[in-house]
Design an enzyme around this catalytic site. Structure first.
Site, mmCIF file in Angstrom:
data_model
loop_
_atom_site.group_PDB
_atom_site.id
_atom_site.type_symbol
_atom_site.label_atom_id
_atom_site.label_comp_id
_atom_site.label_asym_id
_atom_site.label_seq_id
_atom_site.Cartn_x
_atom_site.Cartn_y
_atom_site.Cartn_z
ATOM 1 N N GLU A 1 -5.515 -4.871 -13.802
ATOM 2 C CA GLU A 1 -4.175 -4.118 -14.317
ATOM 3 C C GLU A 1 -5.015 -2.441 -15.839
ATOM 4 O OE1 GLU A 1 -3.030 -7.175 -13.233
ATOM 5 O OE2 GLU A 1 -5.273 -7.543 -14.680
ATOM 6 N N GLU B 1 5.371 -14.456 -6.582
ATOM 7 C CA GLU B 1 4.122 -14.064 -5.886
ATOM 8 C C GLU B 1 4.700 -13.051 -4.157
ATOM 9 O OE1 GLU B 1 1.900 -14.388 -8.829
ATOM 10 O OE2 GLU B 1 1.633 -13.668 -6.832
ATOM 11 N N ARG C 1 3.754 -10.104 -3.320
ATOM 12 C CA ARG C 1 2.659 -9.400 -2.160
ATOM 13 C C ARG C 1 3.153 -9.650 -0.801
ATOM 14 N NH1 ARG C 1 -2.524 -13.036 -4.851
ATOM 15 N NH2 ARG C 1 -1.440 -14.169 -6.578
ATOM 16 N N ASP D 1 5.574 -8.465 -18.013
ATOM 17 C CA ASP D 1 5.238 -7.100 -17.394
ATOM 18 C C ASP D 1 6.113 -6.369 -16.417
ATOM 19 O OD1 ASP D 1 4.677 -8.926 -15.722
ATOM 20 O OD2 ASP D 1 2.645 -8.873 -16.021
#
Length: 668
Positions: A564, A299, A303, A432
């Site tokens: 998404e 993360e 980010r 993913d």
């Protein structure tokens, strides 16, 4: 498998590129002056000489005064000033404010500030001093360069120089009526920021798209402004409680400004430069990433490092590059494993890493260690430090040394033994972005990383063979492979895959097949929206039983402002120009404004099956980074963030494609 210590390498793996430094003012604002080449030298000598004289007269006294202030502030901290907590009966004096937990504490007067406030003041002063030093050095360097060039070339100043002015991007009017910037390969220092209108915010030709895009910009303004009003510096906003919010992925109760860093490039693209500059100033003075807690490597990478590097690629402002490198350095302990496969969490104080206990006996997660390559490869490029690329290169080496069960990449890999964990395969959660980065790294490197493309083709083949199914109602979906069978469940996260297939189709021998597959996934995910009472899709939905594309369990019905589905709509519209994808996106805009909007920002929903669902009171940072950015792009023309110039990371932070026009600035 022995761990390779990358620090032993003395020669850079990557070709190093020089780059320009940005002056100590916000990029992208203010008029620009263009002179004829023959006139620049004399004028530059005069201007820079006067600047040096001025700085020489004021620089040392300024630093001396600021140093005195810093010393006094440090002494205040050492003297033991502490906040006075307001008691239940309301005793105590001073103005009441809310701290990062939402508790009421007394606000200090000037003589007794809290430790945090004083430390922030010290950090700000140190940043200011550092910028002054950099400015002085840059001016000296530029003067020497100009003098040398002038002596070598002896330019003549025969004519009065032509003066052309370009207006800054307006923070009120989201349009650019000025001509496009000069080509990047001849861009000068004073040209910084001019090309924002070229690749980012030209007005759409379609009047309907123009109006709808302006509504998306208005949503961004509300989300940002209310975050700044109620939670500035905290990671996220609680729009109903009107206070800051942080989760475990950011190290618990920390204030790293995740919304600021995540939302910056969206502001830049929309031409909201005043807001961008405010965020830039906070990053320069306050972003330090110091906490005794564990933070998520994944993360923080997508980010923070991704967001900072995107802003650096847009502006050339070194503060973004330097902060990205600082954070990446703090994550390096995660790679201290026998295989080089990084751990999920890093304790920033102890400089140690660990994995989640629930992850297949402490394994590392495919989507996490597989989603570092874009950021760390680019970071090595712009800093000249090969250590970042060496880390992700090692991950690639380990993956290529392993056999693939049934031609698929399992979600878990043991970082100690280098062996796969349980055979659980998903192109949604836990898997993913690994697949996404294989394709996008290949594009980012201008298709030079052929190994990444080969791995992508292999992975997609395994996904098609084992995970792609069709429901009884005719909906194509990507299930999860567990213990030899495919579960007929699809997550909101999985819906990104439609866009990935469409993007990959442009470089496939079977383009129509993968474009059709992308369209099928887009349709299924759209159905999960229109079959809910709110017009917004759940976290998970099932494709078996009488109610397809609907969440069955209560803990799967929430919506947290995820992007998404809109991500896939963006790629499908950009690549097909089928207007239905714009219409589907507008339906989502209306649903978000109806159900998620509050007077003080946007909130997720606890149950999309209820028209009056309770809200979760969190405005996720990725709502600004991804959801609103994809909506903005859907209603923009192809000249905004062209696909042959930029590739987006999994947090929708754009990176320039190597050797493209965008890549030449600022990397040279």
């Amino acid at each position: 498998m022995a761990y390779i210590n990358s620090n032993t390498h003395s020669e850079p793996i990557l070709p190093l590129h020089s780059h320009r430094k940005t002056q100590n003012f916000a990029v992208g604002i203010g008029p620009k002056i263009y002179l004829r080449v023959t006139e620049k030298y004399v004028l530059a000598i005069v201007i820079i000489a006067f600047t040096l004289v001025f700085l020489g007269a004021s620089y040392l006294p300024s630093i001396s005064n600021q140093d005195d202030v810093v010393v006094r502030a440090i002494r205040n901290v050492e003297s033991g000033f502490k906040p006075v907590v307001k008691d239940p009966h309301g005793h105590g004096n001073g103005e009441v404010r809310a701290d990062h937990r939402g508790h009421e504490v007394e606000k200090f007067n000037d003589k007794a500030k809290s430790d945090i406030e004083i430390q922030q003041e010290i950090n700000s002063m140190k940043a200011h001093l550092e910028l002054n030093h950099k400015k002085m050095k840059t001016l000296e360097s530029r003067l020497q360069s100009v003098l040398k060039t002038h002596a070598d070339n002896h330019p003549k100043a025969n004519d009065i120089p032509d003066i052309k002015q370009k207006k800054p991007i307006s923070d009120v009017e989201n349009k650019n009526t000025e001509p496009a910037a000069a080509p990047f390969d001849v861009a000068k220092e004073e040209d910084k920021g001019d090309y924002t209108g070229k690749f980012f915010n030209p007005e759409p030709e379609d009047p309907v798209a123009k109006e709808r895009r302006s509504q998306v910009v208005e949503m961004m303004k509300l989300a940002w402004d209310k975050y700044k009003e109620h939670a500035w510096g905290h990671n996220e906003l609680k729009p109903i409680s009107k206070r800051g919010h942080s989760s475990g992925i950011f190290g618990g109760n920390t204030a790293f400004g995740a919304t600021i860093v995540d939302g910056m490039d969206t502001l830049w693209m929309m031409g909201l430069t005043e807001r961008f500059n405010a965020g830039r100033d906070w990053i320069a003075s306050q972003l330090n990433f110091e906490t005794p807690s564990d933070v998520s490597v994944f993360e923080v990478n997508i980010r923070f490092i991704g967001g900072l590097l995107s802003c650096y690629g847009f502006t050339g402002d070194d503060v973004f590059k330097d902060k990205a490198a600082m954070i990446a350095d703090k994550l390096l302990p995660a790679f201290n494993t026998p295989t080089g496969i990084p751990l999920a969490l890093v304790n920033l104080n102890r400089k140690t890493g660990k994995n989640y206990g629930w992850a297949s006996g402490g394994a590392s997660i495919l989507s996490e260690f597989g989603s570092l390559h874009m950021e760390w490869w680019y970071l090595s490029k712009v800093t000249g430090n090969p250590v970042y690329y060496e880390k992700v290169k090692r991950i690639r080496e380990v993956l290529n040394s392993l056999s693939l069960p049934n031609g698929m990449y399992p979600n878990y890999l043991n970082p100690r033994t280098g062996k796969w964990g349980q055979t659980h395969v998903s192109i949604g959660a836990l898997g993913d972005s690994f697949y996404e980065y294989l394709l996008k790294v290949w594009l980012q490197t201008n298709k030079e990383d052929t190994e990444a493309k080969r791995m992508y083709d292999t992975a997609v083949k395994g996904v098609e063979t084992h995970l792609l199914k069709t429901s009884n109602g005719g909906l194509k979906y990507l299930g999860e492979y567990k213990n030899g069978r495919v579960d007929a469940k699809m997550g909101h996260l999985t819906c990104f895959a439609g866009g990935m297939f469409a993007l990959g189709a442009q470089y496939s021998d079977n383009e129509k097949h993968y474009m059709d597959l992308g369209a099928d996934i887009a349709h299924t995910c759209h159905e999960s929206y229109v079959r809910s009472a709110t017009g917004l899709g759940p976290e998970y939905f099932r494709l078996d039983g009488p109610n397809e594309a609907v969440a069955q369990r209560q803990n799967e019905k929430y919506y947290i402002l995820r992007p998404e589905v809109l991500e896939t709509h963006y790629y499908m519209y950009r690549l097909t120009k089928d207007n239905k994808y714009r219409e589907w996106a507008w339906e989502a805009v209306e649903a978000i404004n109806k159900h998620c909007r509050t007077p003080d920002g946007f909130s997720g929903l606890r149950d999309v099956s209820k028209p009056n669902s309770a809200k979760d009171d969190v405005q996720q940072s990725f709502f600004l980074a991804e959801t609103l950015k994809y909506l903005y792009l859907i209603f923009s023309d192809d000249n905004v963030l062209p696909l042959d110039q930029y590739v987006l990371n999994t947090e929708a932070h754009p990176f320039p494609i190597a050797s493209s026009e965008a890549w030449k600035y600022p990397v040279q």
